[in-house]
Motif scaffolding. Structure first.
Motif, PDB file in Angstrom:
ATOM      1  N   PRO A   1      -1.292 -59.663   4.294  1.00 24.39           N
ATOM      2  CA  PRO A   1      -1.469 -58.905   5.658  1.00 24.39           C
ATOM      3  C   PRO A   1      -0.282 -58.482   6.044  1.00 24.39           C
ATOM      4  O   PRO A   1       0.857 -59.184   6.194  1.00 24.39           O
ATOM      5  CB  PRO A   1      -2.026 -60.147   6.796  1.00 24.39           C
ATOM      6  CG  PRO A   1      -1.487 -61.463   6.155  1.00 24.39           C
ATOM      7  CD  PRO A   1      -1.467 -61.155   4.572  1.00 24.39           C
ATOM      8  N   ASN A   2      -0.161 -57.336   6.846  1.00 27.07           N
ATOM      9  CA  ASN A   2       0.790 -56.776   7.813  1.00 27.07           C
ATOM     10  C   ASN A   2       2.173 -56.383   6.769  1.00 27.07           C
ATOM     11  O   ASN A   2       3.280 -56.451   7.315  1.00 27.07           O
ATOM     12  CB  ASN A   2       1.309 -57.474   8.972  1.00 27.07           C
ATOM     13  CG  ASN A   2       0.096 -57.840   9.754  1.00 27.07           C
ATOM     14  OD1 ASN A   2      -0.514 -56.925  10.163  1.00 27.07           O
ATOM     15  ND2 ASN A   2       0.162 -59.216  10.266  1.00 27.07           N
ATOM     16  N   ARG A   3       2.077 -56.267   5.440  1.00 28.88           N
ATOM     17  CA  ARG A   3       3.040 -55.830   4.569  1.00 28.88           C
ATOM     18  C   ARG A   3       2.913 -54.590   4.452  1.00 28.88           C
ATOM     19  O   ARG A   3       2.051 -53.827   4.364  1.00 28.88           O
ATOM     20  CB  ARG A   3       2.806 -56.725   3.266  1.00 28.88           C
ATOM     21  CG  ARG A   3       2.798 -58.181   3.363  1.00 28.88           C
ATOM     22  CD  ARG A   3       3.905 -58.755   3.687  1.00 28.88           C
ATOM     23  NE  ARG A   3       3.881 -60.432   3.782  1.00 28.88           N
ATOM     24  CZ  ARG A   3       4.343 -60.926   2.691  1.00 28.88           C
ATOM     25  NH1 ARG A   3       4.637 -60.552   1.638  1.00 28.88           N
ATOM     26  NH2 ARG A   3       4.256 -62.351   2.856  1.00 28.88           N
ATOM     27  N   GLU A   4       4.140 -53.955   4.600  1.00 25.14           N
ATOM     28  CA  GLU A   4       4.333 -52.386   4.360  1.00 25.14           C
ATOM     29  C   GLU A   4       4.060 -51.875   3.064  1.00 25.14           C
ATOM     30  O   GLU A   4       3.347 -50.971   3.055  1.00 25.14           O
ATOM     31  CB  GLU A   4       5.711 -52.108   4.752  1.00 25.14           C
ATOM     32  CG  GLU A   4       6.283 -52.031   6.220  1.00 25.14           C
ATOM     33  CD  GLU A   4       5.551 -51.086   6.727  1.00 25.14           C
ATOM     34  OE1 GLU A   4       5.160 -49.960   6.653  1.00 25.14           O
ATOM     35  OE2 GLU A   4       5.171 -51.389   8.378  1.00 25.14           O
TER      36      GLU A   4
ATOM     37  N   LYS B   1      -2.779 -44.554  12.780  1.00 26.42           N
ATOM     38  CA  LYS B   1      -2.163 -45.611  13.754  1.00 26.42           C
ATOM     39  C   LYS B   1      -3.000 -46.504  14.196  1.00 26.42           C
ATOM     40  O   LYS B   1      -3.445 -46.662  15.710  1.00 26.42           O
ATOM     41  CB  LYS B   1      -1.258 -45.084  14.839  1.00 26.42           C
ATOM     42  CG  LYS B   1      -0.071 -44.196  14.386  1.00 26.42           C
ATOM     43  CD  LYS B   1       0.786 -43.485  15.502  1.00 26.42           C
ATOM     44  CE  LYS B   1       1.737 -43.085  15.119  1.00 26.42           C
ATOM     45  NZ  LYS B   1       2.525 -42.237  15.956  1.00 26.42           N
TER      46      LYS B   1
ATOM     47  N   LYS C   1      -5.092 -50.854  13.690  1.00 24.48           N
ATOM     48  CA  LYS C   1      -4.912 -51.718  12.694  1.00 24.48           C
ATOM     49  C   LYS C   1      -6.151 -51.668  11.478  1.00 24.48           C
ATOM     50  O   LYS C   1      -7.313 -51.731  11.810  1.00 24.48           O
ATOM     51  CB  LYS C   1      -5.046 -53.163  13.529  1.00 24.48           C
ATOM     52  CG  LYS C   1      -4.923 -54.545  12.700  1.00 24.48           C
ATOM     53  CD  LYS C   1      -4.965 -55.672  13.641  1.00 24.48           C
ATOM     54  CE  LYS C   1      -4.755 -57.120  12.876  1.00 24.48           C
ATOM     55  NZ  LYS C   1      -4.896 -58.218  13.804  1.00 24.48           N
TER      56      LYS C   1
ATOM     57  N   LYS D   1      -8.417 -53.591   9.156  1.00 25.50           N
ATOM     58  CA  LYS D   1      -9.365 -54.782   9.185  1.00 25.50           C
ATOM     59  C   LYS D   1      -9.642 -55.322   7.717  1.00 25.50           C
ATOM     60  O   LYS D   1      -9.803 -54.346   6.950  1.00 25.50           O
ATOM     61  CB  LYS D   1     -10.659 -54.368   9.889  1.00 25.50           C
ATOM     62  CG  LYS D   1     -10.231 -54.214  11.496  1.00 25.50           C
ATOM     63  CD  LYS D   1     -11.649 -54.122  12.179  1.00 25.50           C
ATOM     64  CE  LYS D   1     -11.692 -53.632  13.777  1.00 25.50           C
ATOM     65  NZ  LYS D   1     -12.428 -53.569  14.450  1.00 25.50           N
TER      66      LYS D   1
END
Length: 275
Positions: free
Chosen positions: A30-33, A271, A273, A275
């Motif tokens: 998660p949240n890795r570029e 832009k 999040k 899911k």
């Protein structure tokens, strides 16, 4: 009917496995570029693998054109709702690069992911067909899983013009439907894809996607690599460029308003999040 049932099962299996892979990747990282490049690979593989099966149905399975177009629309809707920010088309990445919303490194990584997925799908599908789950797959195995003829059924310049026109229409339409809600935008784009396939399919297959074409059209005999590159790579790139000039240069010059999307970050993601 048995062949169609097996092919539909394979299409469902490809989508389900691809969605499982996407959800697993998002859960583990998660949240890795760099996760977008993994999603780009998975989603492009899904697109190419499904198109391989649809093409086989149409060319060797004698699928009724109306059923083929219906399946094209349905699978396009499924792709649109499941890709999760993936572009799955090199011309889409180039468009974002030209607009300055996607850096060179990100664009190159996306295109590399797309082309890698295109090659992998070309390797994987014959493995699935080798299982001979249907008579169609068995007949295809007798040909060595090769195309029987060239997908280009027109002079090279005319074929390139077809791919250029399809890409121009598609990019222009997508640029003008960005503000629509996803539940309306995806079916609208799928309907346009189906219409373009109907209009140009008999001449080139109406692919207008360099990665997809590299996977399903380039292995076919009848034309050289250079000719296929001109039709399926140069055509869509020029179509995208023409659409870009229209929407970002000509229309703003006339209206005085910018049409460049402002809702994309440096990776080309919306832009919000994921899911």
């Amino acid at each position: 009917m048995a062949d169609l049932t097996v092919s539909l099962s394979i299409l469902v299996g490809i989508v389900v496995l691809s969605e499982f892979a996407r959800r697993t990747a998002l859960y583990l990282f998660p949240n890795r570029e760099w996760i977008i490049y993994m999603l780009e690979f998975i989603s492009t593989f899904q697109l190419c693998a499904c198109t391989h099966e649809l093409k086989l149905l149409a060319e060797l399975g004698g699928l009724d054109p109306q059923i083929g177009l219906t399946l094209t629309f349905i699978i396009s809707v499924v792709h649109g709702f499941s890709f999760r920010g993936a572009i799955c088309n090199p011309t889409g990445a180039l468009e974002l690069l030209c607009r300055g919303t996607l850096p060179w490194g990100c664009a190159l990584a996306r295109v590399s992911s797309q082309l890698t997925a295109a090659v992998v799908s070309r390797w994987v599908m014959p493995v699935a067909w080798a299982l001979a789950l249907s008579d169609l797959h068995h007949r295809h195995s007798l040909t060595g899983f090769r195309c029987s003829s060239s997908p280009v059924n027109a002079p090279v310049l005319q074929a390139a013009a077809v791919e250029l026109s399809c890409a121009f229409v598609m990019h222009t339409a997508v640029n003008n439907t960005e503000k629509l809600e996803e539940k309306y935008r995806v079916p609208a784009v799928a309907a346009l894809i189906t219409t373009l396939v109907y209009a140009g399919g008999r001449l080139t297959g109406a692919v207008f996607n360099p990665a997809l074409a590299f996977s399903i059209q380039f292995p076919c005999p009848g034309n050289t690599f250079t000719e296929y590159s001109f039709v399926y790579w140069m055509g869509p790139v020029l179509g995208m460029t023409a659409s870009l000039l229209l929407s970002d240069k000509l229309i703003p010059a006339i209206s005085g308003k910018s049409t460049i999307p402002q809702h994309l970050n440096s990776n080309g993601l919306k832009k919000k999040k994921m899911k």
